[in-house]
Design an enzyme around this catalytic site. Structure first.
Site, PDB file in Angstrom:
ATOM      1  N   SER A  11      23.785   6.643  33.105  1.00 61.51           N
ATOM      2  CA  SER A  11      22.710   5.734  32.767  1.00 61.51           C
ATOM      3  C   SER A  11      22.676   4.306  33.354  1.00 61.51           C
ATOM      4  O   SER A  11      22.642   4.217  34.577  1.00 61.51           O
ATOM      5  CB  SER A  11      22.427   5.575  31.180  1.00 61.51           C
ATOM      6  OG  SER A  11      23.548   4.569  30.423  1.00 61.51           O
ATOM      7  N   HIS A  38      19.635   8.777  32.130  1.00 67.75           N
ATOM      8  CA  HIS A  38      18.678   7.994  31.320  1.00 67.75           C
ATOM      9  C   HIS A  38      17.894   7.025  32.205  1.00 67.75           C
ATOM     10  O   HIS A  38      18.488   6.486  33.130  1.00 67.75           O
ATOM     11  CB  HIS A  38      19.489   7.485  30.266  1.00 67.75           C
ATOM     12  CG  HIS A  38      20.329   7.956  29.267  1.00 67.75           C
ATOM     13  ND1 HIS A  38      21.299   7.523  28.671  1.00 67.75           N
ATOM     14  CD2 HIS A  38      20.255   9.231  29.058  1.00 67.75           C
ATOM     15  CE1 HIS A  38      22.026   8.519  27.844  1.00 67.75           C
ATOM     16  NE2 HIS A  38      21.430   9.774  28.249  1.00 67.75           N
ATOM     17  N   ASP A 131      26.527   8.935  25.315  1.00 61.25           N
ATOM     18  CA  ASP A 131      25.917  10.438  25.692  1.00 61.25           C
ATOM     19  C   ASP A 131      26.823  10.835  26.853  1.00 61.25           C
ATOM     20  O   ASP A 131      27.238  10.088  27.966  1.00 61.25           O
ATOM     21  CB  ASP A 131      24.531  10.055  26.058  1.00 61.25           C
ATOM     22  CG  ASP A 131      23.859  11.620  26.231  1.00 61.25           C
ATOM     23  OD1 ASP A 131      24.499  12.435  25.719  1.00 61.25           O
ATOM     24  OD2 ASP A 131      22.838  11.417  26.762  1.00 61.25           O
TER      25      ASP A 131
END
Lengths: 186, 285
Positions: A11, A38, A131
């Protein structure tokens, strides 16, 4: 072991690294790369174009039930989860975000681990939440190879640190080392 | 929802669920994508803190619980003006084709809680097609349809989609200088204190909502359509069912009628011969 598939999660701070990796890989690179990154919710388009500028390999946002081809890069579309199916195709869903993320790196990694087993390499890059940590562990548990970007090099190290804490990863590498590693797979 | 291993619910349990539901209701999940059904069932089992054996018993004995389970299994994600690019395709690629029509029939297949339907109504109004449009919407689940009929949404869940409203209604992607000033209050009231967005009555009164299961090839609206919108619904079905539905849509579109799917859905195989595709838009041949 023959590694045919590479799945990369990241991300915040991963965009530059992904761009760097893709620009270093030759056009003839014959593995399939999946990107689960992301992105800011309001930036829903233009991502493929931005990544493509320096890439030698074609980058696609897959359609639901699209067949997976070698030598392509598939980017999880904004606001969809990306899954892999037996029979070598992809599936998308708009199920609930997981840990506030859709696409969820964990879900894609779990699905890839189950589908590709020991033909898979999982890579976690710079990012601002956890994540991907469980997903990477699942890749390892299913016989795949696990790589994490060296947290010291990451713009935001939450994601890589979480991955390293959750799994006994195979390699912790700088972005240059990741590139060399991928080039040697050829 | 926790991340889980694929097929965490074993195939025998999925079969048991499918057969039970088939036996005691009109629902048939046989042609749903197995992996996604497995994920949804695991979520249902976790949320209900139960086993498949207990779940199917309860489904057999309790109609309301069956309906609730169907709702939990189906994915009900929808947003106001989700994917502005798709709405640009509707605004600039599809609706202008209806300029000389006396009536325009639009069907939202799998409308969930209705945000897409209201987005369409707003766009129709802005383009002066509202008066001649018949808007139909359906979903497999009655509970979400009841919410759709009310047109009342949580403000905090939908606030970010006001940005989408601006992109679709106020701006023109082909001309950055163009800006139409449309106040939100023309179409809905925002009550921040009560956390509510409420669609205006003239919008709420317009659409016809009906229960419809896409698995069954029946037309519950008894009319053909100029446009069918079915976004991010078919991704939960297997390839065969998807193709049967594309055929069914084809039969129920007027000549040269339009079909709009989700941003990342497409037709594959022989069915493609029945439609022309331009960008995101499918058109009946």
């Amino acid at each position: 072991m023959i590694y045919r598939y590479i799945i990369i999660g990241g991300s915040a701070g991963s965009f530059q690294i992904v761009t760097k990796i893709l620009s270093a890989l030759p056009k003839s690179f014959n593995k399939t790369i999946f990107l689960c990154l992301h992105r800011l919710k309001h930036v829903r388009s233009g991502f493929v174009e931005a990544l493509s500028i320096k890439s030698n390999i074609q980058i696609l946002e897959p359609y639901d039930k699209e067949h997976i081809k070698p030598g392509k890069v598939y980017l999880a579309p904004a606001n969809y989860h990306m899954y892999f199916e037996l029979g070598n195709y992809m599936a998308l869903s708009t199920e609930e975000p997981v840990n506030h993320s859709r696409p969820s790196i964990d879900l894609s990694f779990f699905s890839a681990a189950f589908t590709f087993k020991n033909n898979l390499i999982g890579i976690i890059l710079s990012g601002a939440n956890k994540d991907g940590a469980l997903g990477l562990k699942n890749i390892k548990d299913n016989g795949g190879l696990t790589v994490v970007q060296d947290p010291a090099e990451c713009q935001v190290k939450t994601m890589t640190t979480a991955a390293i804490q959750t799994t006994k990863v195979d390699y912790i590498l700088t972005s240059d080392q990741i590139i060399n590693f991928l080039l040697k797979l050829e | 929802m926790e991340a889980e291993e694929t097929l965490a619910v074993p195939i025998e349990e999925i079969q048991l669920f499918i057969e039970t539901v088939k036996g005691c209701s009109e629902y048939n999940f046989s042609d749903y994508s197995v992996k996604s059904l497995s994920r949804r069932l695991e979520k249902v089992l976790i949320d209900n803190k139960t086993t498949m054996a207990n779940l199917v018993t309860k489904i057999r004995n309790n109609k309301d619980f069956l309906e609730k389970t169907v709702r939990d299994i189906t994915v009900n994600t929808t947003e106001l003006f989700r994917d502005p690019k798709a709405w640009h395709a509707i605004k600039y690629g599809i609706l202008p084709q209806f300029k000389d029509y006396n009536t325009v029939n639009i069907w939202h297949a799998g409308c969930s809680t209705g945000q897409e339907v209201y987005s369409m109504l707003i766009l129709l109004y802005e383009m002066d097609f509202f008066h001649k449009a018949n808007v139909f919407a359906s979903d497999i689940n009655i509970q979400v349809l009841e919410e759709a009929k009310k047109g009342v949404y949580k403000y905090r869940f939908n606030i970010e989609y006001l940005d989408n409203f601006d992109k679709v209604i106020k701006e023109n992607p082909y001309n950055p200088d163009e800006h139409t000033d449309v106040p939100y209050s023309k179409y809905f009231d925002i009550n921040k204190v009560n956390d509510i967005i409420k669609m205006k009555q003239f919008l709420v009164a317009k659409p016809v909502f009906k229960k419809h299961d896409l698995v069954k090839p029946e037309n519950v609206f008894y009319t053909k359509f100029d446009l069918i919108v079915c976004r991010n619904v078919l991704i939960y079905f297997n390839f065969d069912l998807q193709n049967r539905i594309f055929d069914f849509f084809h039969d129920n579109l007027f000549d040269s009628g339009f079909l709009l799917l989700g941003m990342h859905e497409s037709m594959l195989g022989p069915i493609t011969a029945k439609y022309d595709k331009r960008g995101l838009i499918y058109r009946k041949k």
